[in-house]
Design a protein around this motif. Sequence first.
Motif, PDB file in Angstrom:
ATOM      1  N   SER A  88      71.447  10.219 107.409  1.00 43.80           N
ATOM      2  CA  SER A  88      71.858   9.286 108.452  1.00 43.80           C
ATOM      3  C   SER A  88      70.634   8.468 108.852  1.00 43.80           C
ATOM      4  O   SER A  88      69.491   8.844 108.557  1.00 43.80           O
ATOM      5  CB  SER A  88      72.414  10.056 109.651  1.00 43.80           C
ATOM      6  N   LEU A  90      69.194   8.258 111.659  1.00 42.96           N
ATOM      7  CA  LEU A  90      68.326   9.098 112.486  1.00 42.96           C
ATOM      8  C   LEU A  90      67.514  10.059 111.612  1.00 42.96           C
ATOM      9  O   LEU A  90      66.313  10.237 111.818  1.00 42.96           O
ATOM     10  CB  LEU A  90      69.164   9.880 113.505  1.00 42.96           C
ATOM     11  N   GLN A  91      68.159  10.643 110.593  1.00 43.62           N
ATOM     12  CA  GLN A  91      67.457  11.556 109.685  1.00 43.62           C
ATOM     13  C   GLN A  91      66.411  10.807 108.863  1.00 43.62           C
ATOM     14  O   GLN A  91      65.331  11.322 108.611  1.00 43.62           O
ATOM     15  CB  GLN A  91      68.454  12.260 108.764  1.00 43.62           C
ATOM     16  N   GLN A  92      66.718   9.577 108.440  1.00 37.56           N
ATOM     17  CA  GLN A  92      65.749   8.766 107.696  1.00 37.56           C
ATOM     18  C   GLN A  92      64.514   8.463 108.529  1.00 37.56           C
ATOM     19  O   GLN A  92      63.384   8.574 108.074  1.00 37.56           O
ATOM     20  CB  GLN A  92      66.394   7.463 107.221  1.00 37.56           C
ATOM     21  N   ALA A  93      64.745   8.059 109.782  1.00 38.91           N
ATOM     22  CA  ALA A  93      63.620   7.757 110.694  1.00 38.91           C
ATOM     23  C   ALA A  93      62.779   8.993 110.925  1.00 38.91           C
ATOM     24  O   ALA A  93      61.550   8.947 110.923  1.00 38.91           O
ATOM     25  CB  ALA A  93      64.141   7.191 112.004  1.00 38.91           C
ATOM     26  N   SER A  94      63.432  10.115 111.104  1.00 40.42           N
ATOM     27  CA  SER A  94      62.716  11.367 111.338  1.00 40.42           C
ATOM     28  C   SER A  94      61.882  11.752 110.117  1.00 40.42           C
ATOM     29  O   SER A  94      60.737  12.182 110.244  1.00 40.42           O
ATOM     30  CB  SER A  94      63.720  12.472 111.657  1.00 40.42           C
ATOM     31  N   ALA A  95      62.448  11.558 108.925  1.00 42.45           N
ATOM     32  CA  ALA A  95      61.720  11.891 107.683  1.00 42.45           C
ATOM     33  C   ALA A  95      60.526  10.969 107.509  1.00 42.45           C
ATOM     34  O   ALA A  95      59.467  11.389 107.042  1.00 42.45           O
ATOM     35  CB  ALA A  95      62.666  11.794 106.490  1.00 42.45           C
ATOM     36  N   LEU A  97      58.757   9.604 109.888  1.00 42.73           N
ATOM     37  CA  LEU A  97      57.729   9.970 110.858  1.00 42.73           C
ATOM     38  C   LEU A  97      57.084  11.305 110.517  1.00 42.73           C
ATOM     39  O   LEU A  97      56.012  11.622 111.015  1.00 42.73           O
ATOM     40  CB  LEU A  97      58.325  10.041 112.264  1.00 42.73           C
ATOM     41  N   ALA A  99      57.928  15.635 109.565  1.00 46.65           N
ATOM     42  CA  ALA A  99      58.532  16.772 110.250  1.00 46.65           C
ATOM     43  C   ALA A  99      57.496  17.397 111.176  1.00 46.65           C
ATOM     44  O   ALA A  99      56.306  17.370 110.911  1.00 46.65           O
ATOM     45  CB  ALA A  99      59.034  17.790 109.219  1.00 46.65           C
ATOM     46  N   PRO A 100      57.960  17.981 112.261  1.00 44.45           N
ATOM     47  CA  PRO A 100      56.998  18.649 113.172  1.00 44.45           C
ATOM     48  C   PRO A 100      56.343  19.839 112.472  1.00 44.45           C
ATOM     49  O   PRO A 100      56.944  20.470 111.615  1.00 44.45           O
ATOM     50  CB  PRO A 100      57.850  19.090 114.355  1.00 44.45           C
TER      51      PRO A 100
END
Length: 103
Positions: A88, A90-95, A97, A99-100
């Motif tokens: 999604s 949101l998942q693309q943006a998170s990837a 940036l 992963a924590p």
Amino acid sequence: MRCVIARFPFDLTKSGVLESMKGVKPEEIFGESVTIGRRTYPAKQVGQVITRQDRRDFSAGEVLRAMTQLGFTCRGLPRAAAPERVLSPLQQASAMLGAPAAN
């Protein structure tokens, strides 16, 4: 060897199949196939030539079973690659940036 194709019994031999397929030009292969001699034929074409029946009367699986038992090399349908996981937005943006960090 006795086998059943399209509900009819056939006595097939490896030499008989080789003789039947001699001089037959292979059609283009889209699915299951059988290697006879140096040529590779679609399973349905082989079934039609050796049984003299319409291709709609039998399945490629029946032909492959019989040809395998006679010692011919048979290939089934190629396996489809697993579909890639779609992320999604949101998942693309998170990837992107990262992963924590795990503690």
